[in-house]
Design a protein around this motif. Sequence first.
Motif, mmCIF file in Angstrom:
data_model
loop_
_atom_site.group_PDB
_atom_site.id
_atom_site.type_symbol
_atom_site.label_atom_id
_atom_site.label_comp_id
_atom_site.label_asym_id
_atom_site.label_seq_id
_atom_site.Cartn_x
_atom_site.Cartn_y
_atom_site.Cartn_z
ATOM 1 N N ARG A 197 2.559 1.485 -3.421
ATOM 2 C CA ARG A 197 1.584 1.880 -4.452
ATOM 3 C C ARG A 197 1.336 3.390 -4.386
ATOM 4 N N SER A 198 1.153 3.886 -3.187
ATOM 5 C CA SER A 198 0.915 5.316 -2.994
ATOM 6 C C SER A 198 2.118 6.140 -3.467
ATOM 7 N N LEU A 199 3.313 5.737 -3.073
ATOM 8 C CA LEU A 199 4.528 6.439 -3.479
ATOM 9 C C LEU A 199 4.703 6.386 -4.992
ATOM 10 N N ASP A 227 2.436 5.903 -7.364
ATOM 11 C CA ASP A 227 1.420 6.717 -8.049
ATOM 12 C C ASP A 227 1.746 8.205 -7.940
ATOM 13 N N CYS A 228 2.165 8.628 -6.771
ATOM 14 C CA CYS A 228 2.504 10.041 -6.539
ATOM 15 C C CYS A 228 3.700 10.449 -7.396
ATOM 16 N N ALA A 235 0.842 -1.206 0.000
ATOM 17 C CA ALA A 235 0.000 0.000 0.000
ATOM 18 C C ALA A 235 0.875 1.252 0.000
ATOM 19 N N GLY A 236 1.921 1.247 0.804
ATOM 20 C CA GLY A 236 2.843 2.378 0.836
ATOM 21 C C GLY A 236 3.571 2.545 -0.488
#
Length: 176
Positions: free
Chosen positions: A109-111, A113-114, A106-107
Amino acid sequence: RQFLDDCEKDLKQLKMMKSEVMVNNQTTRDKARKLTYDMHLRRRELLSLSIHSVKKRTKEFPMWWDPQVAEEVCQTIVNKDCIIGIGSSYTKHLDIVCTSLESISAGRRSLSDCLKIIIQEAHNALLATVEGDIDADEAYASFDEALARLPKLSKEHIYACIDEMNTLITAVDAMS
């Protein structure tokens, strides 16, 4: 006769419970296997990341943690064909490794995408200021195509994004 009937009933119940544990462990293993693949992890990295994640999330290592069982769980996650354990210790280890993978993915994926959004916007802004035939969409498409070859949740994917950001920064510095 009643005793034998009770034993048979208990045996059926135990078989049913064993089947449920097998199905649950197989489902959890499959989820962990996919996350491991998506993050491009090998067995040693999987074990190391899981241990680190458990330490960060729980502050204390569980008393039941057994490094040998954890190693076995990680082996079954990365191997294509394997025998899935059904013991309570195996199940606990499998669950905690899978939970760790879910948290880490999850971390990542977030990084990921950002970083990708930042790079796309930077490409557009930089190339919009450059006169000539250079097309921002084409330049970004080339980077995006190369990036697509890397597993999205892998360290390599994130490092490629960071490298591209450094390239864009260098280009901006050269322009000023």
